[in-house]
Design an enzyme around this catalytic site. Structure first.
Site, short mmCIF file in Angstrom:
data_model
loop_
_atom_site.label_atom_id
_atom_site.label_comp_id
_atom_site.label_asym_id
_atom_site.label_seq_id
_atom_site.Cartn_x
_atom_site.Cartn_y
_atom_site.Cartn_z
N SER A 109 0.83 -1.20 0.00
CA SER A 109 0.00 0.00 0.00
C SER A 109 0.87 1.26 0.00
CB SER A 109 -0.97 -0.06 1.19
OG SER A 109 -1.91 0.97 1.14
N ASP A 159 -10.24 -3.58 -5.59
CA ASP A 159 -9.56 -2.64 -4.69
C ASP A 159 -9.93 -1.22 -5.10
OD1 ASP A 159 -7.88 -1.14 -3.13
OD2 ASP A 159 -6.08 -2.31 -3.56
N HIS A 190 -7.71 -4.65 -1.04
CA HIS A 190 -6.42 -4.02 -0.70
C HIS A 190 -5.66 -4.95 0.24
CE1 HIS A 190 -4.43 -0.16 -1.27
NE2 HIS A 190 -4.07 -0.16 0.01
C1 MLT Z 1 -1.30 5.67 -0.12
O1 MLT Z 1 -0.10 5.64 -0.40
O2 MLT Z 1 -1.86 6.65 0.36
C2 MLT Z 1 -2.08 4.40 -0.34
O3 MLT Z 1 -2.35 4.21 -1.65
C3 MLT Z 1 -3.29 4.29 0.45
C4 MLT Z 1 -2.97 4.22 1.88
O4 MLT Z 1 -1.84 4.08 2.25
O5 MLT Z 1 -3.90 4.33 2.69
#
Ligand code: MLT
Length: 207
Positions: A109, A159, A190
Site C-alpha cells: 500500500s 480494490d 487491498h
Molecule cells: C497511499 O499511499 O496513500 C495508499 O495508496 C493508500 C494508503 O496508504 O492508505
C-alpha cells in the site's frame, strides 16, 4: 545516490542467516510500523537480511512514508524528498550492517507507493520490487532508466484504492522506464494474498 547518509530513524535490521541471499527493504502500509512486514519478509525469503524502516510522516497518529493531500492524492514533492531520505537511509544501513548484493523492496500500500517512488527517482537503489496494492506514485513519472530492474505488482480486482486502471498505468509507467514488470491480480481488495507468494519469492530470490 545521495550523500548525507543517516540511520537516524526507527528501523529493524534482521541480520541474514543465509549468506548470499538478496536483502529485503520492507516498506509498511499506512498506520503500521517497522515491525509490520517482518513476517512477510521472512516468508518471502527465509534467512535474508531484512531492513525495515518506519515511515516518518505522522498523519493523525498513523505512520506513512510520504504525505498525501487526501486519500489517493499524493504530495509528490514530499514523495521526492522522502524517497531521497530513504535512499540516504539505505546507503547508511548498507555500510553500517554490511549488507551485500542486490536489494529488493517489498512494499504494501503506502509502502508499495514509496517503493515505486524510490524506483523512479533513485533508480540505483533497488534491483527490483514487489509492490502489493500499489498505484502510480506520480501523475507524470520522472524520466528514469530501470533497465534490468524486476517488478511484481500484486493488486486486487476489487480494490477501490488501487483500481484496475491504476494497476495498468503503474505497469505501463515502469515498463516504459525499462523495468521488467509482471502484474498479478486476484479477486480481492487491498490485501496480500497467499496465491501470489510463490511469484514474490521467485522475484526476491534474484537471478
Ligand atoms: C497511499 O499511499 O496513500 C495508499 O495508496 C493508500 C494508503 O496508504 O492508505
Amino acid at each position: 545516490m545521495s550523500t548525507g547518509a543517516t540511520l537516524e530513524r526507527p528501523h529493524v535490521l534482521r541480520p541474514p542467516t543465509r549468506p548470499g541471499v538478496p536483502a529485503l527493504l520492507l516498506l509498511h502500509g499506512t498506520g503500521d510500523d517497522e515491525h509490520g512486514l517482518l513476517g512477510v519478509g521472512e516468508a518471502l525469503s527465509p534467512g535474508a537480511a531484512l531492513l525495515s524502516p518506519r515511515g516518518m510522516i505522522d498523519e493523525a497518529g498513523l505512520n506513512r512514508h510520504f504525505r498525501r493531500l487526501r486519500e489517493g492524492v499524493f504530495d509528490e514533492d514530499d514523495l521526492r524528498r522522502r524517497a531521497d531520505e530513504l535512499a540516504q537511509f539505505v546507503e547508511a544501513a548498507t555500510v553500517e550492517y554490511d549488507l551485500q548484493g542486490p536489494l529488493y523492496a517489498v512494499g504494501y500500500s503506502n509502502g508499495a507507493n514509496m517503493a515505486g517512488g524510490l524506483l523512479l527517482t533513485q533508480p540505483d537503489v533497488l534491483a527490483g520490487a514487489v509492490l502489493i496494492a500499489a498505484v502510480p506514485p506520480f501523475s507524470t513519472p520522472p524520466a528514469a532508466d530501470l533497465t534490468g530492474r524486476r517488478v511484481l505488482i500484486s493488486n486486487g480486482e476489487r480494490d477501490a484504492m488501487a483500481t484496475q486502471d491504476q494497476t495498468r498505468s503503474l505497469a505501463e509507467q515502469l515498463s516504459a522506464a525499462g523495468a521488467q514488470v509482471q502484474v498479478l491480480t486476484h479477486p480481492g481488495g487491498h490485501q496480500l494474498v497467499p496465491e501470489h507468494l510463490p511469484a514474490m519469492q521467485a522475484l526476491v530470490a534474484g537471478g
